[in-house]
Structures are given as structure tokens and as C-alpha cells.
Design an enzyme around this catalytic site. Structure first.
Site, PDB file in Angstrom:
ATOM      1  N   HIS A   1       0.857  -1.185   0.000  1.00  0.00           N
ATOM      2  CA  HIS A   1       0.000   0.000   0.000  1.00  0.00           C
ATOM      3  C   HIS A   1       0.888   1.227   0.000  1.00  0.00           C
ATOM      4  CE1 HIS A   1      -3.096   2.850   1.233  1.00  0.00           C
ATOM      5  NE2 HIS A   1      -3.957   1.951   0.812  1.00  0.00           N
TER       6      HIS A   1
ATOM      7  N   ASP B   1      -7.969  -5.331   0.285  1.00  0.00           N
ATOM      8  CA  ASP B   1      -8.500  -6.085  -0.845  1.00  0.00           C
ATOM      9  C   ASP B   1      -8.080  -7.543  -0.868  1.00  0.00           C
ATOM     10  OD1 ASP B   1      -9.995  -4.112  -2.011  1.00  0.00           O
ATOM     11  OD2 ASP B   1      -8.218  -3.168  -2.869  1.00  0.00           O
TER      12      ASP B   1
HETATM   13  N1  ACO Z   1       4.045  -7.433  -4.801  1.00  0.00           N
HETATM   14  C1  ACO Z   1       5.392  -7.488  -4.973  1.00  0.00           C
HETATM   15  N2  ACO Z   1       6.222  -6.436  -4.870  1.00  0.00           N
HETATM   16  C2  ACO Z   1       5.642  -5.258  -4.580  1.00  0.00           C
HETATM   17  C3  ACO Z   1       4.263  -5.108  -4.381  1.00  0.00           C
HETATM   18  C4  ACO Z   1       3.457  -6.270  -4.498  1.00  0.00           C
HETATM   19  N3  ACO Z   1       2.131  -6.211  -4.313  1.00  0.00           N
HETATM   20  N4  ACO Z   1       3.974  -3.825  -4.094  1.00  0.00           N
HETATM   21  C5  ACO Z   1       5.139  -3.161  -4.123  1.00  0.00           C
HETATM   22  N5  ACO Z   1       6.149  -4.023  -4.414  1.00  0.00           N
HETATM   23  C6  ACO Z   1       7.572  -3.708  -4.495  1.00  0.00           C
HETATM   24  C7  ACO Z   1       7.908  -3.004  -5.809  1.00  0.00           C
HETATM   25  O1  ACO Z   1       8.321  -3.918  -6.796  1.00  0.00           O
HETATM   26  C8  ACO Z   1       9.021  -2.080  -5.371  1.00  0.00           C
HETATM   27  O2  ACO Z   1      10.206  -2.823  -5.312  1.00  0.00           O
HETATM   28  P1  ACO Z   1      11.633  -2.109  -5.623  1.00  0.00           P
HETATM   29  O3  ACO Z   1      11.803  -1.070  -4.557  1.00  0.00           O
HETATM   30  O4  ACO Z   1      12.588  -3.234  -5.538  1.00  0.00           O
HETATM   31  O5  ACO Z   1      11.509  -1.533  -6.994  1.00  0.00           O
HETATM   32  C9  ACO Z   1       8.658  -1.687  -3.941  1.00  0.00           C
HETATM   33  O6  ACO Z   1       7.835  -2.775  -3.453  1.00  0.00           O
HETATM   34  C10 ACO Z   1       7.883  -0.382  -3.856  1.00  0.00           C
HETATM   35  O7  ACO Z   1       6.802  -0.458  -4.779  1.00  0.00           O
HETATM   36  P2  ACO Z   1       6.029   0.801  -5.371  1.00  0.00           P
HETATM   37  O8  ACO Z   1       5.190   0.364  -6.518  1.00  0.00           O
HETATM   38  O9  ACO Z   1       7.004   1.919  -5.586  1.00  0.00           O
HETATM   39  O10 ACO Z   1       5.139   1.189  -4.135  1.00  0.00           O
HETATM   40  P3  ACO Z   1       3.888   2.118  -4.173  1.00  0.00           P
HETATM   41  O11 ACO Z   1       3.720   2.632  -2.804  1.00  0.00           O
HETATM   42  O12 ACO Z   1       3.955   3.093  -5.280  1.00  0.00           O
HETATM   43  O13 ACO Z   1       2.717   1.081  -4.558  1.00  0.00           O
HETATM   44  C11 ACO Z   1       0.778  -0.189  -4.625  1.00  0.00           C
HETATM   45  C12 ACO Z   1       1.602   0.822  -3.829  1.00  0.00           C
HETATM   46  C13 ACO Z   1       0.401   0.378  -6.002  1.00  0.00           C
HETATM   47  C14 ACO Z   1      -0.544  -0.439  -3.862  1.00  0.00           C
HETATM   48  C15 ACO Z   1       1.578  -1.505  -4.775  1.00  0.00           C
HETATM   49  O14 ACO Z   1       1.953  -2.016  -3.511  1.00  0.00           O
HETATM   50  C16 ACO Z   1       0.829  -2.572  -5.583  1.00  0.00           C
HETATM   51  O15 ACO Z   1       0.882  -2.558  -6.813  1.00  0.00           O
HETATM   52  N6  ACO Z   1       0.114  -3.512  -4.887  1.00  0.00           N
HETATM   53  C17 ACO Z   1      -0.673  -4.494  -5.559  1.00  0.00           C
HETATM   54  C18 ACO Z   1      -2.002  -3.874  -5.981  1.00  0.00           C
HETATM   55  C19 ACO Z   1      -2.945  -3.653  -4.819  1.00  0.00           C
HETATM   56  O16 ACO Z   1      -3.155  -4.548  -3.989  1.00  0.00           O
HETATM   57  N7  ACO Z   1      -3.558  -2.445  -4.755  1.00  0.00           N
HETATM   58  C20 ACO Z   1      -4.548  -2.124  -3.726  1.00  0.00           C
HETATM   59  C21 ACO Z   1      -4.174  -0.949  -2.936  1.00  0.00           C
HETATM   60  S1  ACO Z   1      -5.336  -0.746  -1.647  1.00  0.00           S
HETATM   61  C22 ACO Z   1      -6.620   0.076  -2.345  1.00  0.00           C
HETATM   62  O17 ACO Z   1      -6.545   0.749  -3.331  1.00  0.00           O
HETATM   63  C23 ACO Z   1      -7.928  -0.068  -1.653  1.00  0.00           C
END
Ligand code: ACO
Length: 428
Positions: free
Chosen positions: A316, A373
Site C-alpha cells: 500500500h 483487498d
Molecule cells: N508485490 C510485490 N512487490 C511489490 C508489491 C506487491 N504487491 N507492491 C510493491 N512491491 C515492491 C515493488 O516492486 C518495489 O520494489 P523495488 O523497490 O525493488 O523496486 C517496492 O515494493 C515499492 O513499490 P512501489 O510500486 O514503488 O510502491 P507504491 O507505494 O507506489 O505502490 C501499490 C503501492 C500500487 C498499492 C503496490 O503495492 C501494488 O501494486 N500492490 C498491488 C495492488 C494492490 O493490492 N492495490 C490495492 C491498494 S489498496 C486500495 O486501493 C484499496
């Protein structure tokens, strides 16, 4: 129930300074009731000729707000000062709507009056039913909702003057009341069944269930376990501070656009898989994994950057700890499946996946925890909703948050049209 009253002193006369191009710029530091301070960069461009650069607004507060507070590090979520766990346990969704819109939980009299206002507006203009027939039957209900909600402003002119408090209040009630009706109609249309009118003798969640699952040829009885679970799901999703769809609603509203158009913009943003589409994506992922024995292989793919696979329902932007909503959702999931006597293999996959991920260095280092979720798809499926209805349900729940934030913005003396700047980079 106790509301968190905040513990910090109001704005201090502290400043932050920045030395840039040999010019020292002093910027006020503002403190909220709780949470990080903010550096007010409003005069930065005028004094230094520079903009700030923050794609995704990861360090930027776009407004001050009294509605919702999140502490992502500690896993805390408060609506108007009340912890989400307390509200999920002791309040119903309509009480939470009142709280978000008015700042305090309702007394019995206030609740009755509010309930009356909402139920008065549950029907949609009969002519709106014709809008639905213009869509293909296989259209995603979110596509239908974007269109139909946007069209509300053409039916309800008498609540589109954003400068009139009465209009703003009526538009808020209309949005909260009509969104379930519109979502249920989108669902009914997609499965070729007749629309079911709202029933104002039922509570909010029960009414939504009957609009989705009743048919005219036989009686429909709402299952109280299911109604309670849905009500709780709606509470958990009712607001979440300045997330992408809420910021979209605020940005759309900052130009003076009418509230119905702004909420349609919020629905469009919510549809994305990184936001409201995540429960749909999480369930698809669990189905793809299929069995606990396939989890290690899947985790390997998630860790391999070249695969581009994410563990959906994990991670998140704000929570770097267990999402407090996910805890309530996990309990609700067990409760619903248990009481309905459903054995869902996907729940076994989800629990094992969560157990492994919470002990795996990759997820620990990146502070990736289950979000709301991760379990909601399993609950919604058990209730009988198809995957395509997951995000519309989220929209039904979040509407009150969107409209409360929109109203707060319109009434904020600091409000300006939202107009970010950019770093222009020449092609080539
Ligand atoms: N699975 C695996 N790796 C992940 C995940 C994940 N779900 N989420 C983040 N990471 C990793 C990224 O690859 C990144 O790694 P790096 O630093 O080696 O490049 C690091 O964690 C940071 O990721 P970002 O995408 O920069 O984090 P951000 O805060 O922008 O993303 C997000 C948040 C979009 C929710 C992300 O965690 C994601 O895509 N999760 C899956 C989708 C999801 O469940 N969304 C629901 C959000 S809750 C809602 O809207 C109600």
C-alpha cells in the site's frame, strides 16, 4: 466510543529554509493535530523560481482535512477521530456516513432524520432506466456507472449550485442514496434481469442486496449474516484520506464542476487495478495459483523483477504495516464462510500466501502487508457477487467519502483550482 482528539499544538512559527541558487527561501512549517508536519511551499516558485518535483505525490499534502487520518507506519485509520475497528464493530454504515459528512456520530433523532433524507432519494429518475439499455449487456458495470453517474447532473439541476449549502447537502444525500440503486441496476442489466426498485423499509446494505438479488417472481429474504458482512465491508471502504480517486474528485471539483460530474471522475479513477480494481485482481491471482502447493513457485515469480508479477492485495502506498481494515476483513471472511457453511479453497490459498509472505525477507524488507483487498474478494464471492461487481461495490461504499471530501474542499477558504506544474524535457 472514543474519538482521538489529537495531541499536537496548532501551527507554530517554525520555518524550514532552503538554499537554492544562492537565495535563502524560508517556508512556514505547519502542524496538524496528529501526523507529520508539512512545509508550506506555496511561495517557493515566487521566491526562488523553482517548483517542487514529486511524481505520485509521495511527499505532498494537497489540502488540510478534518475527515480521515491514517498512520501508515502504525497501521491506524481514524474516521473523524474514531478508530476503524471500533466503527466496524459498533456502528452501521449509515451512521458512518453521517459521521463522515457531519463530523460526529448521530444521536438517535439525528439518525432517524438522516435515514429519512437518504431513503427519500433512493430512487433514480425513471427516465434514467433508458440510459442502461444504450449499453452493451457485456459492458463492465464500472463503465456503465461512469456514464450513468455522470448523467445525474442532467436530471438533478436543483442540486448543482455548488455555492448554495442547501444544494450541496441535497447533492450529498442524493449521491449516497442513489449510488447503490445505480450499481444494482448496472448489475441487473448485465445479467438480463429486470431492475428491482429500492425498498426503504430495509437498512442500507439489506436494500442493496435485495436490489441485486431479488427477482419479481418470488419473495426474497435478506440473510442477516450477509447483510452485516456487507455493511461492514462498506464501513471499511467508506473513506481513505487523499487516495487517488478522492484526489481525482477534489481536483475535478476544484474547477467548480458539479458534484455528480466529480463523483463520475472518481469512479473512473477507482476502476484502475492499482486502486479499486485490486480486489478483482487479487481474486483472479488466487484462482490462478489455485492450490497451496503452487504458492512457492508463484512467490518466486513475484520476486523476479523480469516477470513483472505482483502479489495483488499486498502493499500500500501509505500502510507500511498491516492495513487495519485487512484485519477486520479477514475476520469477516471467516465469519461469512463459517456461517454460510462455505468451504472455499481460495481462502486456504490466501491464508497460506499471507503466512509465507509475512515471514519472507523480500516482503518484510519492503514492508509489504496484506491490504483491505486481499480478503474482500473471497467474502464478496461467498455473498454471491460476480467479480465484475467488486469495484462497483467499492464505489458504492466510497461515495460518501468522496462527497464528504468534495464538500469540505468547496467550504475550505484556502481552496484554489488544482493546477500542478511540470518539469519540461525536450524530446530527442
Ligand atoms: N508485490 C510485490 N512487490 C511489490 C508489491 C506487491 N504487491 N507492491 C510493491 N512491491 C515492491 C515493488 O516492486 C518495489 O520494489 P523495488 O523497490 O525493488 O523496486 C517496492 O515494493 C515499492 O513499490 P512501489 O510500486 O514503488 O510502491 P507504491 O507505494 O507506489 O505502490 C501499490 C503501492 C500500487 C498499492 C503496490 O503495492 C501494488 O501494486 N500492490 C498491488 C495492488 C494492490 O493490492 N492495490 C490495492 C491498494 S489498496 C486500495 O486501493 C484499496
Amino acid at each position: 466510543m472514543n474519538a482521538h482528539d489529537g495531541s499536537k499544538a496548532p501551527d507554530s512559527d517554525r520555518t524550514a529554509s532552503l538554499l537554492i541558487n544562492n537565495v535563502q527561501v524560508k517556508m512556514p512549517v505547519r502542524s496538524g493535530s496528529i501526523g507529520p508536519d508539512v512545509i508550506d511551499v506555496g511561495r517557493l516558485y515566487r521566491e526562488s523560481g523553482c517548483f517542487t518535483y514529486d511524481p505520485g505525490f509521495t511527499s505532498t499534502a494537497n489540502c488540510s482535512s478534518k475527515i480521515t487520518y491514517i498512520d501508515g507506519e502504525e497501521g491506524i485509520l481514524l474516521y473523524r477521530g474514531y478508530p476503524i475497528e471500533q466503527l466496524a464493530k459498533s456502528s452501521n454504515f449509515l451512521e458512518v456516513c453521517y459521521l463522515l459528512l457531519n463530523g460526529e456520530l448521530p444521536t438517535e433523532t439525528q439518525y432517524k432524520e438522516f435515514d429519512g433524507h437518504i431513503t427519500r432519494h433512493t430512487m433514480v429518475h425513471e427516465q434514467m432506466t433508458r440510459f442502461f439499455t444504450g449499453f452493451r449487456r457485456d459492458a463492465h458495470p464500472m463503465a456503465v456507472m461512469c456514464g450513468v453517474v455522470g448523467a445525474l447532473s442532467s436530471f438533478y439541476h436543483d442540486s448543482t449550485d455548488i455555492h448554495d449549502l442547501k444544494h450541496r447537502v441535497i447533492a450529498s444525500h442524493r449521491m449516497v442514496a442513489k449510488m447503490p440503486t445505480i450499481a444494482a441496476m448496472a448489475f441487473k442489466y448485465s445479467i438480463g434481469q429486470p431492475f428491482i426498485y429500492p425498498r426503504n423499509d430495509l437498512e442500507f446494505a439489506s436494500n442493496f442486496l435485495q436490489m441485486c438479488f431479488a427477482v419479481p417472481c418470488e419473495p426474497y429474504e435478506v440473510d442477516p449474516v450477509v447483510a452485516k458482512a456487507l455493511d461492514r465491508i462498506m464501513i471499511l471502504h467508506a473513506d481513505h484520506e487523499q487516495n487517488a480517486s478522492t484526489s481525482t474528485v477534489r481536483l475535478a471539483g476544484s474547477s467548480g464542476a458539479n458534484p455528480f460530474a466529480c463523483i463520475a471522475a472518481g469512479i473512473a479513477c477507482l476502476w484502475g487495478p492499482a486502486h479499486g480494481g485490486a480486489n478483482e485482481a487479487a481474486l483472479k491471482m488466487l484462482e490462478e495459483i489455485g492450490h497451496v502447493r503452487n504458492i512457492p513457485e508463484f512467490i518466486k515469480r513475484v520476486k523476479d523483477k523480469n516477470e513483472g508479477v505482483r502479489l495483488m492485495g499486498f502493499g500500500h502506498r501509505v500502510y507500511k504495516n498491516y492495513d487495519p481494515r485487512a484485519k477486520v476483513m479477514q475476520e469477516t471472511c471467516h465469519e461469512v464462510l463459517g456461517k454460510l457453511g462455505i468451504k472455499d479453497d481460495l481462502l486456504d490459498v490466501a491464508m497460506e500466501l499471507e503466512r509465507i509472505a509475512l515471514h519472507d525477507d523480500y516482503f518484510i524488507e519492503k514492508k509489504l502487508y496484506p491490504n483491505v483487498d486481499f480478503y474482500s474478494g473471497i467474502v464478496l464471492r461467498a455473498i454471491g457477487f460476480p467479480v465484475s461487481m467488486f469495484t462497483p461495490l467499492f464505489a458504492v461504499s466510497r461515495t460518501v467519502g468522496w462527497i464528504a471530501q468534495w464538500k469540505e474542499m468547496i467550504e475550505d477558504p484556502e481552496q484554489k483550482i488544482g493546477r500542478p506544474r511540470q518539469l519540461y524535457v525536450k524530446r530527442g
